[in-house]
Design a protein around this motif. Structure first.
Motif, PDB file in Angstrom:
ATOM      1  N   LYS A 143       0.873  -1.169   0.000  1.00 39.58           N
ATOM      2  CA  LYS A 143       0.000   0.000   0.000  1.00 39.58           C
ATOM      3  C   LYS A 143       0.911   1.220   0.000  1.00 39.58           C
ATOM      4  N   THR A 144       0.755   2.076  -1.014  1.00 45.67           N
ATOM      5  CA  THR A 144       1.618   3.251  -1.142  1.00 45.67           C
ATOM      6  C   THR A 144       0.831   4.495  -0.784  1.00 45.67           C
ATOM      7  N   TYR A 145       1.459   5.314   0.042  1.00 45.39           N
ATOM      8  CA  TYR A 145       0.847   6.548   0.537  1.00 45.39           C
ATOM      9  C   TYR A 145       1.717   7.740   0.166  1.00 45.39           C
ATOM     10  N   LEU A 146       1.073   8.849  -0.155  1.00 44.07           N
ATOM     11  CA  LEU A 146       1.744  10.131  -0.301  1.00 44.07           C
ATOM     12  C   LEU A 146       1.432  10.875   0.991  1.00 44.07           C
ATOM     13  N   VAL A 147       2.486  11.260   1.715  1.00 42.51           N
ATOM     14  CA  VAL A 147       2.322  11.766   3.069  1.00 42.51           C
ATOM     15  C   VAL A 147       2.950  13.148   3.195  1.00 42.51           C
ATOM     16  N   GLN A 148       2.132  14.128   3.509  1.00 38.31           N
ATOM     17  CA  GLN A 148       2.656  15.455   3.815  1.00 38.31           C
ATOM     18  C   GLN A 148       2.943  15.482   5.310  1.00 38.31           C
ATOM     19  N   VAL A 149       4.193  15.792   5.653  1.00 40.11           N
ATOM     20  CA  VAL A 149       4.607  15.785   7.052  1.00 40.11           C
ATOM     21  C   VAL A 149       5.081  17.167   7.468  1.00 40.11           C
ATOM     22  N   GLU A 150       5.013  17.393   8.753  1.00 39.62           N
ATOM     23  CA  GLU A 150       5.535  18.629   9.321  1.00 39.62           C
ATOM     24  C   GLU A 150       7.027  18.444   9.555  1.00 39.62           C
ATOM     25  N   GLY A 151       7.834  19.354   9.017  1.00 34.02           N
ATOM     26  CA  GLY A 151       9.272  19.276   9.189  1.00 34.02           C
ATOM     27  C   GLY A 151       9.974  18.788   7.940  1.00 34.02           C
ATOM     28  N   GLU A 152      11.286  18.731   8.024  1.00 33.72           N
ATOM     29  CA  GLU A 152      12.133  18.262   6.927  1.00 33.72           C
ATOM     30  C   GLU A 152      12.679  16.883   7.282  1.00 33.72           C
ATOM     31  N   PRO A 153      12.371  15.844   6.525  1.00 28.09           N
ATOM     32  CA  PRO A 153      12.869  14.503   6.856  1.00 28.09           C
ATOM     33  C   PRO A 153      14.389  14.412   6.703  1.00 28.09           C
ATOM     34  N   GLN A 154      15.032  13.979   7.751  1.00 29.44           N
ATOM     35  CA  GLN A 154      16.471  13.749   7.723  1.00 29.44           C
ATOM     36  C   GLN A 154      16.726  12.305   7.314  1.00 29.44           C
ATOM     37  N   ASP A 155      17.939  12.017   6.879  1.00 31.35           N
ATOM     38  CA  ASP A 155      18.302  10.667   6.451  1.00 31.35           C
ATOM     39  C   ASP A 155      18.043   9.637   7.555  1.00 31.35           C
ATOM     40  N   GLU A 156      18.282  10.032   8.815  1.00 28.47           N
ATOM     41  CA  GLU A 156      18.079   9.098   9.931  1.00 28.47           C
ATOM     42  C   GLU A 156      16.608   8.680  10.053  1.00 28.47           C
ATOM     43  N   ALA A 157      15.708   9.634   9.852  1.00 27.96           N
ATOM     44  CA  ALA A 157      14.279   9.335   9.936  1.00 27.96           C
ATOM     45  C   ALA A 157      13.863   8.387   8.824  1.00 27.96           C
TER      46      ALA A 157
END
Length: 182
Positions: free
Chosen positions: A73-87
């Motif tokens: 199941k593929t989702y397009l997700v708007q998140v708060e913040g900037e995703p870092q490589d660790e996340a």
């Protein structure tokens, strides 16, 4: 031959045909789906949008919804913040939630997708950036994507299920559906 409905579920609509136990009137599938004898194959939260599959065949319905078959199941997700490589690495490895570790997900940063406007729109804050992820999972725990992104410090603002297996919501307007035979 089974009948399969690919429905683009709008924000705020329940993934069921009736609404029992609520004092407020909430939108249900019955306002959009007029095809008789079809039932949802899985669920999509009221505050999520996108692809919801409905069918008239119990075996197909079970195959789509049952986590044992691990349909992606593929989702397009708007998140708060900037995703870092660790996340992103944590999402790809699996995230510990209260109900245990998730399976590894496919996770990548994407440019903002060209989607329909959401009603109501997402609240934007000038001081806090937002980003988009494409996340593919193979299980279906309750509110799993939202809990996964929160666990890595990226609260979900908007969640759109784009595809289940080979079926996609591409080209289907919110509140509309396409019927196919499987």
């Amino acid at each position: 031959m089974a009948r399969l409905i690919l429905f683009n579920k709008p924000f705020g609509v329940l993934s069921q045909f009736t609404d029992r136990g609520s004092e407020t009137v909430r939108a249900t599938l019955s306002e959009f789906i007029t095809v008789p004898d079809v039932y949802p194959a899985g669920r999509l939260d009221r505050d999520s949008e996108g692809l919801l599959l409905l069918c008239d065949d119990g075996r197909l319905q079970a195959r789509i919804a049952d986590p044992r078959f691990k349909l992606p199941k593929t989702y397009l997700v708007q998140v708060e913040g900037e995703p870092q490589d660790e996340a992103l690495a944590a999402l790809r490895k699996g995230v510990r939630l209260k109900d245990g570790m998730t399976l590894p997900a496919e996770a990548e940063r994407i440019d903002p997708p060209e989607l329909w406007p959401r009603n109501p729109p997402i609240r934007e804050r000038k001081s806090i950036p937002d980003s988009w992820l494409k996340l593919t999972i193979r299980e279906g725990r309750n509110r799993q994507v939202r809990r996964m992104t929160a666990a890595v410090g990226l609260p979900t603002l908007r969640l759109v299920r784009w595809s289940i297996g080979d079926w996609t919501v591409a080209g289907i307007a919110p509140g509309e559906f396409t019927e196919i035979t499987v």
